[in-house]
Enzyme design. Structure first.
Site, mmCIF file in Angstrom:
data_model
loop_
_atom_site.group_PDB
_atom_site.id
_atom_site.type_symbol
_atom_site.label_atom_id
_atom_site.label_comp_id
_atom_site.label_asym_id
_atom_site.label_seq_id
_atom_site.Cartn_x
_atom_site.Cartn_y
_atom_site.Cartn_z
ATOM 1 C CG ASP A 9 -2.087 -0.967 1.039
ATOM 2 O OD1 ASP A 9 -2.662 -0.992 -0.062
ATOM 3 O OD2 ASP A 9 -2.409 -1.704 1.992
ATOM 4 C CG ASP B 10 -7.580 -2.782 -3.435
ATOM 5 O OD1 ASP B 10 -8.052 -3.663 -4.164
ATOM 6 O OD2 ASP B 10 -8.041 -2.515 -2.320
HETATM 7 N N1 GLY Z 1 -7.194 -0.953 -0.327
HETATM 8 C C1 GLY Z 1 -8.220 -1.319 0.557
HETATM 9 C C2 GLY Z 1 -9.569 -0.815 0.228
HETATM 10 O O1 GLY Z 1 -9.841 -0.295 -0.810
HETATM 11 O O2 GLY Z 1 -10.424 -0.965 1.086
#
Ligand code: GLY
Length: 420
Positions: free
Chosen positions: A125, A190
């Protein structure tokens, strides 16, 4: 005689005026209420950010707000949380929108508090954490210290690249609930949101390896993550040795074969960004396909704020997800710059109108000082259902900043320029 003719004329004009007034007020009633997207929303952003930063400054700590808990208390998160970049990033966008330099030291301080994130190798992330804070700030003030952090973060992210599969691994498989799924190399949609940081790191450092990793990941995602109807799966599990796809599943959506709303939003945004850096038309086409899936979907409500999953079983009573809507709006303002004839900005405007209505936007001082209400974190994890989320606010402010730039016809600044 002359007097009565004049009186008659006056009466006729008065009744004509009455009819006209009635007609125009009827027209007004028929029109949906629209807000001035810029003025009203900037006022709300400033009001809420003033209150939020005052609260944090008073605490004397670097606390970072993410959402509200069930009791209505603000939930603060550590810098290792995937959402830690959004609050500093929202301060940067508040500066961009207001041009008020008072926001620069605050945004800088909260951005620099994330410095050690650059060395994290256990999370994919990093694009959210460092891109939304440092990169957003770098675009505005060009601080060279920020550039070093961005390049170091790209190096950390690159350690998660699995060359045989050609993808960046999203989640580690030996941790928390992820360890229960039997995955070897899970990639979530994501992850497309991390590629911007890699593209920028190549521009900043001249090291093309980041660019190559980003392109490889985008191509594998294009190949494996989409269904024939152009919606995307949430999770693709790869065999990191052979590169074979082991399974196609969900983690945050309703079902493996359902279309989780935020996943579709990340796909639209991610492929638009890939086109920005590569000019490869297949990415642009994919972004348009995702657009078509979203906006021709019978389960998309009239106000264009999606339910948390396009296949949620309890539609029309399912919770909406304002965060998905904000991400989609921001992506569409950019997509519009590449395809101006398609007028994607008009769809973005409609979303922004809905988000700016009292249905979704909080009054100043309410909602834990977050701007938007009604987002969903993860229903399968029973977490953050129908709450404010810092990333809904971030993408809302980004969309607003993009609209502001589009209104001044300054396409390049929004889409491609980065201060060197
Ligand atoms: N990346 C986690 C979400 O979109 O909840």
């Amino acid at each position: 005689m002359a007097l009565s003719v004049n009186l008659l004329k006056m009466k006729t004009s008065i009744s004509l005026l009455g009819v006209l007034l009635l007609f125009f007020s009827a027209c007004n009633l028929a029109k949906p209420t629209t807000v001035d997207l810029m003025t009203d929303n900037i006022a709300t952003a400033v009001g809420q950010q003033n209150l939020q930063t005052e609260l944090i400054e008073k605490s004397g700590k670097f606390i970072n707000p993410r959402t509200l808990d069930k009791e209505g208390n603000i939930v603060y998160i550590p810098l290792t949380d995937w959402t830690s970049g959004f609050f500093p990033g929202s301060l940067w966008y508040t500066y961009q929108l207001t041009k008020d330099e008072k926001w620069i030291p605050l945004a800088t301080k909260y951005t620099l508090s994330l410095d050690s994130v650059k060395n994290i190798k256990t999370s994919h992330d990093l694009g959210f954490m460092i891109g939304c804070s440092y990169l957003t700030g770098f675009r505005l003030i060009g601080n060279p210290q920020f550039k070093d952090v961005i390049i170091q973060t790209a190096k950390s992210l690159a350690t998660r690249f699995r060359p045989n599969a050609g993808v960046i691994q999203s989640w580690d498989v030996d941790k928390d609930w992820m360890s229960t799924r039997g995955w070897k190399c899970p990639v979530i949609i994501d992850n497309m949101m991390n590629l911007e940081l890699l593209f920028e790191a190549t521009k900043m450092s001249g090291d093309s390896s980041f660019y190559k990793i980003a392109v490889s990941h985008a191509n594998k995602t294009l190949e494996n993550q989409f269904r024939n109807n152009n919606s995307c799966y949430h999770v693709i599990d790869y065999d990191p040795l052979t590169g074979n796809v082991r399974s196609k599943q969900t983690a945050q959506g309703f079902a493996d074969e359902s279309s989780w709303a935020r996943g579709q939003a990340w796909a639209l945004y991610g492929f638009t960004v890939c086109y920005r850096y590569t000019h490869d038309v297949k990415y642009l086409e994919q972004a348009e396909k995702v657009y078509t899936f979203i906006f021709s979907n019978k389960n998309l409500p009239k106000d264009l704020i999606p339910y948390w999953d396009f296949n949620a079983p309890d539609i029309p009573n399912a919770p909406r997800d304002a965060s998905s809507a904000a991400v989609i709006a921001s992506a569409l303002y950019e997509l519009n710059t590449y395809l101006p004839n398609k007028k994607y900005n008009l769809t973005a405007d409609k979303i922004m109108q809905s988000l700016s209505s009292p249905d979704y936007k909080a009054e100043i001082g309410e909602n834990g000082n977050f701007i938007l209400k009604h987002s969903v974190g993860s229903i399968p994890h029973n977490a953050e259902i129908d709450v404010p989320l810092n990333y809904a606010d971030y993408y809302f402010l980004e969309a607003l900043s993009r609209k502001q730039i589009l209104m001044s016809n300054d396409k390049l600044t929004m889409a491609t320029s980065t201060k060197k």
